[in-house]
Design an enzyme around this catalytic site. Structure first.
Site, PDB file in Angstrom:
ATOM      1  N   GLU A 127      10.077   0.802  10.422  1.00  5.81           N
ATOM      2  CA  GLU A 127      11.058   1.873  10.166  1.00  5.81           C
ATOM      3  C   GLU A 127      10.330   3.169  10.438  1.00  5.81           C
ATOM      4  OE1 GLU A 127      14.092   1.271   9.430  1.00  5.81           O
ATOM      5  OE2 GLU A 127      13.957  -0.843   8.870  1.00  5.81           O
ATOM      6  N   GLY A 164       6.993   4.659   8.279  1.00  8.87           N
ATOM      7  CA  GLY A 164       6.127   5.816   8.493  1.00  8.87           C
ATOM      8  C   GLY A 164       6.387   6.400   9.865  1.00  8.87           C
ATOM      9  N   SER A 165       5.398   7.074  10.400  1.00 10.90           N
ATOM     10  CA  SER A 165       5.587   7.781  11.670  1.00 10.90           C
ATOM     11  C   SER A 165       5.543   6.796  12.846  1.00 10.90           C
ATOM     12  CB  SER A 165       4.484   8.820  11.833  1.00 10.90           C
ATOM     13  OG  SER A 165       3.227   8.184  11.837  1.00 10.90           O
ATOM     14  N   THR A 166       6.168   7.195  13.936  1.00 10.78           N
ATOM     15  CA  THR A 166       6.149   6.371  15.150  1.00 10.78           C
ATOM     16  C   THR A 166       4.721   6.242  15.673  1.00 10.78           C
ATOM     17  OG1 THR A 166       8.436   6.888  15.671  1.00 10.78           O
ATOM     18  CG2 THR A 166       7.053   6.236  17.521  1.00 10.78           C
ATOM     19  N   CYS A 189      13.529  10.805   7.062  1.00  9.09           N
ATOM     20  CA  CYS A 189      13.378  10.276   8.423  1.00  9.09           C
ATOM     21  C   CYS A 189      14.645  10.455   9.248  1.00  9.09           C
ATOM     22  CB  CYS A 189      12.971   8.820   8.375  1.00  9.09           C
ATOM     23  SG  CYS A 189      13.949   7.887   7.207  1.00  9.09           S
ATOM     24  N   GLU A 196       9.493  15.398  15.896  1.00  8.80           N
ATOM     25  CA  GLU A 196       9.898  15.352  14.495  1.00  8.80           C
ATOM     26  C   GLU A 196       9.063  16.370  13.702  1.00  8.80           C
ATOM     27  OE1 GLU A 196       8.902  11.767  12.245  1.00  8.80           O
ATOM     28  OE2 GLU A 196      10.894  11.849  11.359  1.00  8.80           O
ATOM     29  N   LYS A 220       0.843  -1.200   0.000  1.00  8.54           N
ATOM     30  CA  LYS A 220       0.000   0.000   0.000  1.00  8.54           C
ATOM     31  C   LYS A 220       0.882   1.255   0.000  1.00  8.54           C
ATOM     32  CE  LYS A 220      -1.798   2.813   2.965  1.00  8.54           C
ATOM     33  NZ  LYS A 220      -1.665   4.074   2.207  1.00  8.54           N
TER      34      LYS A 220
HETATM   35  P1  NAP Z   1       2.359   8.030   8.348  1.00 11.71           P
HETATM   36  O1  NAP Z   1       1.276   8.991   8.544  1.00 11.71           O
HETATM   37  O2  NAP Z   1       2.787   7.184   9.481  1.00 11.71           O
HETATM   38  O3  NAP Z   1       1.948   7.135   7.089  1.00 11.71           O
HETATM   39  C1  NAP Z   1       2.751   6.110   6.583  1.00 11.71           C
HETATM   40  C2  NAP Z   1       1.883   5.103   5.879  1.00 11.71           C
HETATM   41  O4  NAP Z   1       1.021   4.483   6.837  1.00 11.71           O
HETATM   42  C3  NAP Z   1       0.969   5.714   4.816  1.00 11.71           C
HETATM   43  O5  NAP Z   1       0.871   4.802   3.745  1.00 11.71           O
HETATM   44  C4  NAP Z   1      -0.328   5.845   5.576  1.00 11.71           C
HETATM   45  O6  NAP Z   1      -1.480   5.914   4.765  1.00 11.71           O
HETATM   46  C5  NAP Z   1      -0.323   4.583   6.407  1.00 11.71           C
HETATM   47  N1  NAP Z   1      -1.214   4.614   7.563  1.00 11.71           N
HETATM   48  C6  NAP Z   1      -1.686   5.679   8.236  1.00 11.71           C
HETATM   49  N2  NAP Z   1      -2.506   5.281   9.242  1.00 11.71           N
HETATM   50  C7  NAP Z   1      -2.557   3.932   9.191  1.00 11.71           C
HETATM   51  C8  NAP Z   1      -3.238   2.930   9.962  1.00 11.71           C
HETATM   52  N3  NAP Z   1      -4.017   3.237  10.995  1.00 11.71           N
HETATM   53  N4  NAP Z   1      -3.061   1.641   9.631  1.00 11.71           N
HETATM   54  C9  NAP Z   1      -2.258   1.294   8.611  1.00 11.71           C
HETATM   55  N5  NAP Z   1      -1.608   2.190   7.839  1.00 11.71           N
HETATM   56  C10 NAP Z   1      -1.731   3.497   8.131  1.00 11.71           C
HETATM   57  O7  NAP Z   1       3.692   8.721   7.885  1.00 11.71           O
HETATM   58  P2  NAP Z   1       3.893   9.763   6.738  1.00 11.71           P
HETATM   59  O8  NAP Z   1       3.416  11.071   7.238  1.00 11.71           O
HETATM   60  O9  NAP Z   1       3.355   9.240   5.472  1.00 11.71           O
HETATM   61  O10 NAP Z   1       5.477   9.722   6.599  1.00 11.71           O
HETATM   62  C11 NAP Z   1       6.294  10.445   7.420  1.00 11.71           C
HETATM   63  C12 NAP Z   1       6.836   9.621   8.571  1.00 11.71           C
HETATM   64  O11 NAP Z   1       7.512   8.471   8.084  1.00 11.71           O
HETATM   65  C13 NAP Z   1       7.865  10.367   9.374  1.00 11.71           C
HETATM   66  O12 NAP Z   1       7.620  10.186  10.738  1.00 11.71           O
HETATM   67  C14 NAP Z   1       9.181   9.733   8.984  1.00 11.71           C
HETATM   68  O13 NAP Z   1      10.197   9.832   9.910  1.00 11.71           O
HETATM   69  C15 NAP Z   1       8.776   8.341   8.720  1.00 11.71           C
HETATM   70  N6  NAP Z   1       9.716   7.707   7.792  1.00 11.71           N
HETATM   71  C16 NAP Z   1      10.574   6.762   8.298  1.00 11.71           C
HETATM   72  C17 NAP Z   1      11.512   6.149   7.479  1.00 11.71           C
HETATM   73  C18 NAP Z   1      12.447   5.109   8.019  1.00 11.71           C
HETATM   74  O14 NAP Z   1      13.005   4.357   7.251  1.00 11.71           O
HETATM   75  N7  NAP Z   1      12.627   5.014   9.306  1.00 11.71           N
HETATM   76  C19 NAP Z   1      11.563   6.476   6.131  1.00 11.71           C
HETATM   77  C20 NAP Z   1      10.665   7.444   5.633  1.00 11.71           C
HETATM   78  C21 NAP Z   1       9.739   8.040   6.494  1.00 11.71           C
HETATM   79  P3  NAP Z   1      -1.968   7.300   4.099  1.00 11.71           P
HETATM   80  O15 NAP Z   1      -1.741   7.037   2.674  1.00 11.71           O
HETATM   81  O16 NAP Z   1      -3.429   7.467   4.418  1.00 11.71           O
HETATM   82  O17 NAP Z   1      -1.151   8.396   4.639  1.00 11.71           O
END
Ligand code: NAP
Ligand code: MG
Length: 498
Positions: A271, A249-251, A305, A402, A196
C-alpha cells in the site's frame, strides 16, 4: 520528558518508563540494549525511550512467530474460538479508546478528538469486522470432468489456509489504524505476525500489544518490534522464514522491499503513495465542494496517502473556488493536537517539516502562486500553514510528486472531456474524488479513472467493509474489506479419486 500537560493517568503510566518490544508474549529489551527516543511533534521534546529492534530481535521474533504458527493452537483453533479472542481484543481497544487516542495525539501530533473519532474508531471497527470472518472463510467444491480419465470419478475441493508468518511494516501517519489494518486480516486468517511500527510513532502499536497480551492470544502469535526501517525493517523483509510481507509506506521504500522479498519469493502486498485528484465538475454544489476539497487535503495535515493533493477546477468556477479554498485555509486553527480545537497540528517530524517546506519553495520557484499559507507557524514544533498553490501546471514537481503535507496544487481545465487524462497524469493511482450533481458524469468518468478508490461528493471516506489499495505505482493488494483476506490466504486444491 514531554512537557505535555493534562495527560490521563494511563498515558502518564505508559510513558513513565522505557517501552520494550513484544516477543513471544513477553516484553523484552533489545538484544543490543539500545533504545531510541520518540518525540512530541508539537514541541520536538522526547516522550519516552523505546527499545530499538534490529536483526537479532527480528530473528527471535520470527522464530517465536514460526513456533506459534506450527505448534500453537492459533492456526488450527476452531474458527469460532479465534473469533472470540479477536472480539475480546476489539472490546479491549474500545475500553481503552480514549487512551489510544491520547497516545496517538501525543506521539504523532494529530488532533486528539479526530484520533478518537476516526483513527481509533476505525481501528476498532476493522478489528471487529475481521473478527467475524474466521467462521466464514471457506473453499469451494468443484465439479471435475478430467477428460482423459472418463471412467474414474473425482471430487475436487479447495482449502483456504493461512500464508504463515507475516512481517508487517507500517508508517507514522495513522499508526493505530495501520496496525489494525495489518493485524486484523492476518489474525482472522490464522497467520502469525511480526509487526514493525514506524520509528516516529511506535506508542499506540505497543499499547495495542499490551491489549493483545490481555486478550488471550497464544504466545508468539503477535510480536512487535519497534525500530528503524533500514535495520529492523530490512531484516524482516530479507528473513528466509517470513512467508509474506505486508507493507504500507512510500513507493520508494516499497520498491526496495519488493526487490528484497524477491530473493525468497515472499508473498507481498504493497500500500504505497499517492497524488490523488479532487475534481470539481462545472455542475458541482460549491457549498459542499469547497469545504470538501479543503478537508480532502488538510485532514491530518495532508499526511494521508489518498489526500486530494491535486485539485482540478473548471475555468468558470476557478476564482470562486480559489477564494473559498483560501478562506477555508486561513480560518483553520493551528496548534498542538492535544487541544481538540486545533485542526491544523504539527507534521510528524523535522524531516517531514523540511521536506514539505522545500516543496513549497520548489512550487514558488516553478511559478506557482501562493494563495494561502506557504510558511511555518510558530517557532517550536513542526507546524506548517495550510497552503494553497494556484497556477500550477502538470510538469511542476509539486504536481507530480507526493508532498505528504498540507499543500494543494490547483489546476484549471476547460472541458469535462479533459478530466480522465488530467486525473491519470501521475505514476500513482490510489484515490480520486469527483464533485458533481449529475449521475451521467459519475457513470462516464468513474470507469476512466485509474485508481483503487473513487469518491463522489466526498473524499478519503474509509469504512471497514470497503477495500482500499492502489493501482499503478500506488501498489497492489488490498487493505480493509473482505478483499484484505485474499493476500493472507493460500488456496490448496485437493483432488480425491473414488
Ligand atoms: P516510508 O519511509 O516508506 O516508511 C514506511 C515504513 O517502512 C516505516 O516503518 C519505515 O521505517 C520502514 N522502512 C523504511 N525503509 C525500509 C527498508 N529499507 N526496509 C524495510 N522497511 C523500511 O514511509 P513514511 O514516510 O513512514 O510514510 C509515508 C508514506 O506512506 C507516504 O508515501 C504515503 O503515501 C504512504 N502511505 C500509504 C498508505 C496506503 O495505504 N497506500 C497509507 C499510509 C501511508 P522507519 O521507522 O525507519 O521510518
Ligand atoms: Mg513521536
Amino acid at each position: 520528558m514531554t512537557t505535555a500537560e493534562n495527560l490521563s493517568e494511563k498515558v502518564r503510566d505508559f510513558i513513565a518508563s522505557p517501552r520494550k518490544m513484544l516477543i513471544n508474549g513477553k516484553w523484552t529489551d533489545a538484544a543490543s540494549g539500545k533504545t531510541f527516543e520518540t518525540l512530541d511533534p508539537s514541541t520536538g521534546e522526547s516522550i519516552v525511550q523505546v527499545a530499538e529492534g534490529d536483526r537479532e530481535d527480528v530473528n527471535r521474533a520470527v522464530a517465536a512467530a514460526r513456533t506459534a504458527f506450527e505448534d500453537s493452537p492459533w492456526s488450527r483453533m476452531a474458527p469460532s474460538a479465534r473469533e472470540k479472542i479477536m472480539h475480546r481484543l476489539a472490546d479491549l481497544m474500545e475500553e481503552n479508546a480514549d487512551v489510544l487516542a491520547e497516545l496517538e495525539a501525543l506521539d504523532n501530533g494529530k488532533n486528539v478528538a479526530v484520533a478518537r473519532a476516526v483513527d481509533v474508531q476505525l481501528a476498532i471497527d476493522y478489528m471487529r469486522y475481521m473478527a467475524g470472518w474466521p467462521t466464514k472463510i471457506g473453499g469451494d467444491i468443484l465439479p471435475m470432468s478430467v477428460p482423459y480419465a472418463p471412467d474414474a470419478k473425482f471430487m475436487g475441493y479447495t482449502l483456504k489456509e493461512p500464508v504463515g508468518v507475516v512481517g508487517q511494516i507500517i508508517p507514522w501517519n495513522f499508526p493505530a489504524l495501520m496496525a489494525s489494518w495489518k493485524l486484523s486480516p492476518a489474525l482472522a486468517s490464522g497467520c502469525t505476525v511480526v509487526l514493525k511500527p514506524a520509528e516516529e510513532t511506535p506508542l499506540t502499536a505497543l499499547y495495542i500489544g499490551e491489549l493483545i497480551c490481555q486478550a488471550g492470544f497464544p504466545e508468539g502469535v503477535v510480536n512487535i518490534i519497534p525500530g528503524y526501517g533500514h535495520t529492523a525493517g530490512a531484516a524482516l523483509t530479507e528473513h528466509e522464514d517470513v512467508d509474506k510481507i505486508a507493507f504500507t509506506g512510500s513507493t520508494t521504500v516499497g520498491k526496495i522491499i519488493v526487490k528484497a522479498a524477491a530473493d525468497t519469493m515472499k508473498n507481498v502486498s504493497m500500500e504505497l503513495g499517492g497524488k490523488s485528484p479532487a475534481i470539481i465538475l462545472p455542475d458541482a454544489d460549491l457549498d459542499i465542494a469547497i469545504p470538501g476539497a479543503a478537508s480532502a487535503i488538510f485532514f491530518n495535515m495532508g499526511q494521508v496517502c489518498c489526500a486530494g493533493s491535486r485539485l482540478f477546477v473548471p475555468d468558470n468556477l476557478y476564482d470562486k473556488v480559489i477564494d473559498g479554498l483560501a478562506n477555508e485555509a486561513n480560518n483553520m486553527k493551528i496548534g498542538p493536537g492535544l487541544n481538540p480545537e486545533n485542526m491544523i497540528n504539527p507534521l510528524v517530524s523535522q524531516i517531514q517539516f523540511d521536506r514539505v517546506m522545500s516543496y513549497i519553495d520548489s512550487g514558488r520557484g516553478e511559478g506557482a502562486e501562493v494563495i494561502a499559507g506557504g510558511g511555518r507557524s510558530g517557532d517550536t514544533g513542526y507546524f506548517v500553514e495550510p497552503t494553497v498553490l494556484a497556477k500550477t501546471t502538470r510538469d511542476m514537481k509539486v504536481v507530480q510528486e507526493e508532498i505528504f503535507g498540507p499543500v494543494v496544487c490547483v489546476q484549471r481545465y476547460g472541458d469535462v472531456s479533459e478530466i480522465p487524462a488530467l486525473a491519470n497524469d501521475t505514476v500513482y493511482g490510489l484515490g480520486a474524488s469527483i464533485w458533481t450533481r449529475d449521475v451521467g458524469n459519475i457513470i462516464n468518468i468513474v470507469p476512466k479513472i485509474k485508481s483503487g478508490s473513487v469518491w463522489v461528493n466526498c473524499h478519503s471516506i474509509l469504512d471497514a467493509v470497503m477495500p482500499f489499495g492502489g493501482y499503478k505505482q500506488s501498489g497492489y493488494g488490498k487493505d480493509m474489506g473482505k478483499e484484505a483476506l485474499d493476500s493472507y490466504l493460500e488456496t490448496k486444491a485437493v483432488c480425491i479419486m473414488a
